[in-house]
Design an enzyme around this catalytic site. Structure first.
Site, PDB file in Angstrom:
ATOM      1  N   HIS A 128      -6.022   1.530   1.483  1.00  0.00           N
ATOM      2  CA  HIS A 128      -5.773   2.824   1.142  1.00  0.00           C
ATOM      3  C   HIS A 128      -5.058   2.692  -0.323  1.00  0.00           C
ATOM      4  O   HIS A 128      -4.479   1.878  -0.572  1.00  0.00           O
ATOM      5  CB  HIS A 128      -5.013   3.639   2.249  1.00  0.00           C
ATOM      6  N   HIS A 175      -3.008   4.862  -2.804  1.00  0.00           N
ATOM      7  CA  HIS A 175      -2.042   6.133  -3.090  1.00  0.00           C
ATOM      8  C   HIS A 175      -2.266   6.792  -4.467  1.00  0.00           C
ATOM      9  O   HIS A 175      -2.517   6.198  -5.383  1.00  0.00           O
ATOM     10  CB  HIS A 175      -0.613   5.401  -2.904  1.00  0.00           C
TER      11      HIS A 175
END
Ligand code: 5GP
Ligand code: ZN
Length: 141
Positions: A102, A104
């Site tokens: 992922h 950010h």
């Protein structure tokens, strides 16, 4: 399409647990982080399960990365911010907690008090060139 039964982000992608979605693309889903560092803190995740960036096919990584300029800009403007950090904690030793890659997007403002510790160090004589040569060799493989 690869999906892991017990992965929290795969479960969000499958709609099994709720998330505040801000963008749905073919290659990625973006939703608000449940514990934001700043308002609008967003996670961009590939819709297929890959634990880390270095295990992702280049084409898919490119498709996810292609969403970042417009999405980062939208998150920044919506949050009333004037900048944003793009951060990947890649691997548990780098601080990764959820083992589904992922990215950010962290909206930033002047004086917001967020920041990183950059404990800089220098290179010994010859060390930088040796390292660079190792990287070039790894890239050639
Ligand atoms: P990491 O340290 O792995 O880079 O960051 C994981 C991030 O995922 C954390 O910022 C954490 O707040 C967020 N997170 C963990 N579980 C959930 C969840 O169920 N929903 C959402 N929206 N964010 C989550
Ligand atoms: Zn997953």
């Amino acid at each position: 399409m690869s999906s892991e039964p017990n992965c929290v982000f795969c479960r969000i992608i499958r709609g099994e647990i709720p998330a505040t979605v801000v963008h749905r693309g073919d290659a990625c889903l973006a939703f608000l982080d449940i514990q934001p560092l700043s308002p609008g803190h967003t996670l961009v995740v590939p819709t297929q399960h890959y634990p880390t960036l270095d295990r992702m096919p280049e084409q898919l990584a490119g498709e996810v990365g292609a969403a970042l300029p417009r999405l980062g800009s939208a998150v920044m403007r919506a949050a009333g911010a004037t900048g944003f950090n793009v951060l990947i904690n890649n691997g548990s030793d780098a601080g990764q907690v959820v083992p589904h890659l992922h990215i950010h997007l962290i909206p930033r403002r002047a004086g917001d008090g967020l920041g990183f510790r950059w404990n800089v160090r220098g290179y010994q004589p010859g060390e930088a060139e040796r390292l660079a040569e190792s990287v070039r060799r790894e890239m050639a493989e």
